[in-house]
Design an enzyme around this catalytic site. Sequence first.
Site, PDB file in Angstrom:
ATOM      1  N   ASP A 161       4.302 -12.256   1.270  1.00 45.24           N
ATOM      2  CA  ASP A 161       3.543 -11.307   0.444  1.00 45.24           C
ATOM      3  C   ASP A 161       2.053 -11.365   0.798  1.00 45.24           C
ATOM      4  O   ASP A 161       1.381 -10.329   0.958  1.00 45.24           O
ATOM      5  CB  ASP A 161       3.777 -11.642  -1.031  1.00 45.24           C
ATOM      6  CG  ASP A 161       3.340 -10.544  -1.977  1.00 45.24           C
ATOM      7  OD1 ASP A 161       3.156  -9.395  -1.519  1.00 45.24           O
ATOM      8  OD2 ASP A 161       3.191 -10.816  -3.177  1.00 45.24           O
ATOM      9  N   ASN A 183      15.172 -11.135   4.305  1.00 45.64           N
ATOM     10  CA  ASN A 183      16.413 -11.763   4.760  1.00 45.64           C
ATOM     11  C   ASN A 183      16.085 -13.176   5.219  1.00 45.64           C
ATOM     12  O   ASN A 183      15.341 -13.359   6.183  1.00 45.64           O
ATOM     13  CB  ASN A 183      17.026 -10.973   5.928  1.00 45.64           C
ATOM     14  CG  ASN A 183      17.591  -9.661   5.453  1.00 45.64           C
ATOM     15  OD1 ASN A 183      18.270  -9.600   4.429  1.00 45.64           O
ATOM     16  ND2 ASN A 183      17.281  -8.583   6.166  1.00 45.64           N
ATOM     17  N   ARG A 206      -0.625   7.130   0.061  1.00 41.84           N
ATOM     18  CA  ARG A 206      -1.079   5.812  -0.422  1.00 41.84           C
ATOM     19  C   ARG A 206      -0.062   4.711  -0.122  1.00 41.84           C
ATOM     20  O   ARG A 206      -0.248   3.559  -0.494  1.00 41.84           O
ATOM     21  CB  ARG A 206      -1.333   5.881  -1.937  1.00 41.84           C
ATOM     22  CG  ARG A 206      -2.554   6.727  -2.310  1.00 41.84           C
ATOM     23  CD  ARG A 206      -2.998   6.418  -3.744  1.00 41.84           C
ATOM     24  NE  ARG A 206      -2.055   6.862  -4.730  1.00 41.84           N
ATOM     25  CZ  ARG A 206      -1.552   6.081  -5.710  1.00 41.84           C
ATOM     26  NH1 ARG A 206      -1.888   4.815  -5.808  1.00 41.84           N
ATOM     27  NH2 ARG A 206      -0.710   6.573  -6.586  1.00 41.84           N
ATOM     28  N   LYS A 207       1.029   5.060   0.550  1.00 39.95           N
ATOM     29  CA  LYS A 207       2.088   4.074   0.799  1.00 39.95           C
ATOM     30  C   LYS A 207       1.948   3.445   2.186  1.00 39.95           C
ATOM     31  O   LYS A 207       1.820   4.155   3.187  1.00 39.95           O
ATOM     32  CB  LYS A 207       3.467   4.743   0.677  1.00 39.95           C
ATOM     33  CG  LYS A 207       3.785   5.149  -0.742  1.00 39.95           C
ATOM     34  CD  LYS A 207       5.164   5.726  -0.877  1.00 39.95           C
ATOM     35  CE  LYS A 207       5.248   7.112  -0.287  1.00 39.95           C
ATOM     36  NZ  LYS A 207       6.524   7.785  -0.618  1.00 39.95           N
TER      37      LYS A 207
END
Length: 240
Positions: A161, A183, A206-207
């Site tokens: 993250d 995974n 915005r992605k």
Amino acid sequence: MLRSCTAGLRSLWALRGRREGAPRLSADLQPARRLFSTEKAVHKDWALPNPSWSKDLKLLFDQFMKKCEDGSWERLPSCKHTCTYKSEDFKTYFLDPQLVEGEGLSQAQLFTRGFEDGLGFEYVIFNNNDEKRTVCLFQGGPYLQGIPGFLHGGAIATMIDVAFGSCAAISGGAVMTANLNINFKRPVPLCSVVVIHSQLDKLEGRKLFVSCNVRSVDEKTLYSEATGLFIKLDPKKSST
Ligand SMILES: CCCCCCCCCC(=O)SCCNC(=O)CCNC(=O)[C@H](O)C(C)(C)COP(=O)(O)OP(=O)(O)OC[C@H]1O[C@@H](n2cnc3c(N)ncnc32)[C@H](O)[C@@H]1OP(=O)(O)O
């Protein structure tokens, strides 16, 4: 493996207390308002070698520092608080002044930097802005154990993250994680070093779509693969 980790733990404990510049806990707790103000504060950079770093980690660090010399790569500094991101970017989005001023945040610090040297997350991230990718060098310490002798999956997810966040921030600025898919292919030995290669695959409004793989230093072992979706924060919106 476990024996070497126990020995490592012993030496890590021995290192405690003689770490240069290590703040005493009480002195390190800053008022929350300082985290979110424009006040200048002196922050220690934690993304630099310390005595708990293994040979592998130091070697890789030196290799990437060399790559920084021509400007194609840059090392990201890291502090315990939120200075990697400009706090201004998050101000509109989050900050209920009552929360910021309140007792709850007075001890706030970055999750991954809350451990003594060597016991938790030791890492440094290098960005390649042109290629929109990052490399995170990560040594997971003994306090991150899941099943005996191996890293907890949550610790791996956390580092993925963080690595993704840095990668997405190259193009997105202030971003938040919307989705993570991981995974786990092989367990990561505790106290070993892994390399997390992340890249931006697609930018759609915005992605920001990112992906990564987590490999051993010799690249022979693929520990994990992941994809993520990050959303660039809309300054006109509030989180609540
Ligand atoms: C200083 C050191 C920094 C260290 C880095 C640390 C990195 C760690 C990062 C994190 O862990 S952040 C904490 C975990 N994440 C969260 O708590 C986020 C919680 N979710 C939210 O706050 C909001 O849902 C979010 C900001 C992600 C999006 O809200 P918005 O209102 O800004 O977006 P909106 O809902 O309008 O969606 C924008 C687009 O994204 C799409 N989208 C949003 N969430 C999605 C999702 N989960 N899956 C798929 N698509 C999604 C949505 O469909 C839409 O697509 P379109 O533009 O095509 O219509």
